[in-house]
Design a protein around this motif. Structure first.
Motif, PDB file in Angstrom:
ATOM      1  N   SER A  33       0.840  -1.203   0.000  1.00  0.00           N
ATOM      2  CA  SER A  33       0.000   0.000   0.000  1.00  0.00           C
ATOM      3  C   SER A  33       0.871   1.247   0.000  1.00  0.00           C
ATOM      4  O   SER A  33       1.841   1.338   0.765  1.00  0.00           O
ATOM      5  CB  SER A  33      -0.917  -0.002   1.231  1.00  0.00           C
ATOM      6  OG  SER A  33      -1.841  -1.075   1.162  1.00  0.00           O
ATOM      7  N   SER A  67      -6.100   0.953 -13.845  1.00  0.00           N
ATOM      8  CA  SER A  67      -5.123   0.058 -13.231  1.00  0.00           C
ATOM      9  C   SER A  67      -4.016  -0.249 -14.231  1.00  0.00           C
ATOM     10  O   SER A  67      -4.212  -0.128 -15.443  1.00  0.00           O
ATOM     11  CB  SER A  67      -5.794  -1.249 -12.800  1.00  0.00           C
ATOM     12  OG  SER A  67      -6.218  -1.989 -13.934  1.00  0.00           O
ATOM     13  N   LEU A 102      -0.022   0.381 -10.715  1.00  0.00           N
ATOM     14  CA  LEU A 102      -1.249   0.593  -9.945  1.00  0.00           C
ATOM     15  C   LEU A 102      -2.088  -0.680 -10.025  1.00  0.00           C
ATOM     16  O   LEU A 102      -2.489  -1.115 -11.101  1.00  0.00           O
ATOM     17  CB  LEU A 102      -2.014   1.792 -10.501  1.00  0.00           C
ATOM     18  CG  LEU A 102      -3.290   2.195  -9.747  1.00  0.00           C
ATOM     19  CD1 LEU A 102      -2.979   2.557  -8.300  1.00  0.00           C
ATOM     20  CD2 LEU A 102      -3.981   3.355 -10.456  1.00  0.00           C
ATOM     21  N   SER A 104      -5.195  -1.544  -8.849  1.00  0.00           N
ATOM     22  CA  SER A 104      -6.636  -1.511  -9.120  1.00  0.00           C
ATOM     23  C   SER A 104      -7.067  -0.126  -9.568  1.00  0.00           C
ATOM     24  O   SER A 104      -6.400   0.879  -9.285  1.00  0.00           O
ATOM     25  CB  SER A 104      -7.431  -1.907  -7.862  1.00  0.00           C
ATOM     26  OG  SER A 104      -7.042  -3.184  -7.404  1.00  0.00           O
ATOM     27  N   VAL A 106      -8.918   3.343  -9.555  1.00  0.00           N
ATOM     28  CA  VAL A 106      -9.197   4.272  -8.455  1.00  0.00           C
ATOM     29  C   VAL A 106     -10.291   5.243  -8.894  1.00  0.00           C
ATOM     30  O   VAL A 106     -10.150   5.921  -9.925  1.00  0.00           O
ATOM     31  CB  VAL A 106      -7.929   5.045  -8.046  1.00  0.00           C
ATOM     32  CG1 VAL A 106      -8.250   6.053  -6.946  1.00  0.00           C
ATOM     33  CG2 VAL A 106      -6.841   4.074  -7.587  1.00  0.00           C
ATOM     34  N   ASP A 119     -10.134   7.369  -0.844  1.00  0.00           N
ATOM     35  CA  ASP A 119      -8.963   6.851  -0.136  1.00  0.00           C
ATOM     36  C   ASP A 119      -7.768   6.897  -1.076  1.00  0.00           C
ATOM     37  O   ASP A 119      -7.758   6.221  -2.108  1.00  0.00           O
ATOM     38  CB  ASP A 119      -9.221   5.405   0.332  1.00  0.00           C
ATOM     39  CG  ASP A 119      -8.126   4.881   1.254  1.00  0.00           C
ATOM     40  OD1 ASP A 119      -7.156   5.625   1.519  1.00  0.00           O
ATOM     41  OD2 ASP A 119      -8.240   3.728   1.716  1.00  0.00           O
ATOM     42  N   TYR A 121      -4.889   5.875  -0.324  1.00  0.00           N
ATOM     43  CA  TYR A 121      -4.024   4.749   0.015  1.00  0.00           C
ATOM     44  C   TYR A 121      -4.356   3.609  -0.937  1.00  0.00           C
ATOM     45  O   TYR A 121      -5.435   3.009  -0.846  1.00  0.00           O
ATOM     46  CB  TYR A 121      -4.284   4.346   1.464  1.00  0.00           C
ATOM     47  CG  TYR A 121      -3.084   3.827   2.220  1.00  0.00           C
ATOM     48  CD1 TYR A 121      -1.846   4.461   2.127  1.00  0.00           C
ATOM     49  CD2 TYR A 121      -3.192   2.696   3.025  1.00  0.00           C
ATOM     50  CE1 TYR A 121      -0.759   3.982   2.825  1.00  0.00           C
ATOM     51  CE2 TYR A 121      -2.111   2.219   3.737  1.00  0.00           C
ATOM     52  CZ  TYR A 121      -0.896   2.864   3.619  1.00  0.00           C
ATOM     53  OH  TYR A 121       0.190   2.383   4.313  1.00  0.00           O
ATOM     54  N   VAL A 122      -3.467   3.322  -1.893  1.00  0.00           N
ATOM     55  CA  VAL A 122      -3.773   2.385  -2.970  1.00  0.00           C
ATOM     56  C   VAL A 122      -2.747   1.255  -2.998  1.00  0.00           C
ATOM     57  O   VAL A 122      -1.702   1.312  -2.342  1.00  0.00           O
ATOM     58  CB  VAL A 122      -3.789   3.103  -4.333  1.00  0.00           C
ATOM     59  CG1 VAL A 122      -4.830   4.214  -4.353  1.00  0.00           C
ATOM     60  CG2 VAL A 122      -2.402   3.657  -4.670  1.00  0.00           C
TER      61      VAL A 122
END
Length: 253
Positions: A33, A67, A102, A104, A106, A119, A121-122
């Motif tokens: 993360s 992604s 990345l 997923s 966002v 969020d 935070y990825v």
């Protein structure tokens, strides 16, 4: 074989596409993360913006960061320590190396105040088998990849991370005027000889017999007589001295 995953949502106003064809097969783990800076995906270049984002439209209230976008660490400025899209033309550290992808899509909410992400935070994928040509943004071949990635394209596997340099290591040089240079010069050692592995011959210590430019030996001097009427007192000692001088090349007999 690759397992593509593509999802298209029609809203009546915009079309949202999530394309995971860049993944090669199902993979577990390899994700950490990190903090994302969404605003860095809102670029002026429309062609690049369409690679970064999906769901764009004049009346869109929610858009999506795709992604698989290569991410890089920001090393300077207000966002230091966070991540944004890898950009070889950036000046905040994102031009240095691809840290990962990345994981997923966002969602980004478009508000009057600007972009709002529920969020930041990825997930960042730092290892895996991918199809580089299927990434939303395909990095140049000379891009530096961190982590542990392999490009699998038509059953050809190419490592992307930590590529070993094919250029030969430069030969170490010797600084002019150094002590080492002085010692090497005294022994007539050249850089070419060092490169070829040739050990130069060290000349023998100078003696009267091998020194260059020595004067010619003196005229012949006979041994002192040891018998007869002209016997020389201490002839034996004198002849020993003469023998030494002859061996040194100072006299001849």
């Amino acid at each position: 074989m690759a397992i593509p995953y593509e999802m298209v949502h029609g809203t009546g106003i915009t079309t949202v596409e999530e394309n995971n064809e860049w993944r090669f097969g199902e993979q577990d783990g390899g994700v950490v993360s990190v903090t994302l800076v969404p605003e860095l995906f809102n670029v002026d270049d429309e062609a690049l913006k369409n690679k970064y984002l999906t769901g764009l439209g004049p009346n869109a209230t929610t858009i999506y960061i795709r992604s698989g976008i290569p991410l890089a660490l920001i090393t300077s400025g207000d966002n230091k320590g966070a991540y944004g899209p890898y950009d070889p033309n950036a000046t905040d550290g994102r031009q240095t190396a691809i840290a990962g992808l990345l994981e997923s899509t966002v969602a980004v909410n478009i508000t009057y105040q600007g972009w709002d992400v529920d969020d930041v935070y990825v997930g960042l994928r730092y290892r895996g088998d991918i199809i580089k040509s299927k990434l939303p943004v395909v990095p140049a071949d000379d891009a530096v990849w961190q982590g542990d990635f392999y490009d699998v394209d038509e059953d050809v596997v190419t490592p992307l991370s930590a590529k070993a340099s094919t250029e030969p290591a430069p030969a170490p040089g010797i600084a002019d005027g150094s002590v080492t240079t002085a010692k090497i010069a005294a022994k007539a050692v050249t850089k070419d000889k060092i490169a070829d592995g040739v050990i130069p011959t060290v000349p023998a210590a100078p003696t009267w017999a091998n020194i260059s430019g020595k004067p010619a030996a003196a005229a012949a001097v006979a041994d002192a007589p040891t018998t007869g009427d002209n016997v020389c007192p201490n002839a034996a000692k004198l002849n020993s001295v003469l023998a030494i001088l002859r061996s040194a090349g100072l006299l001849t007999k």
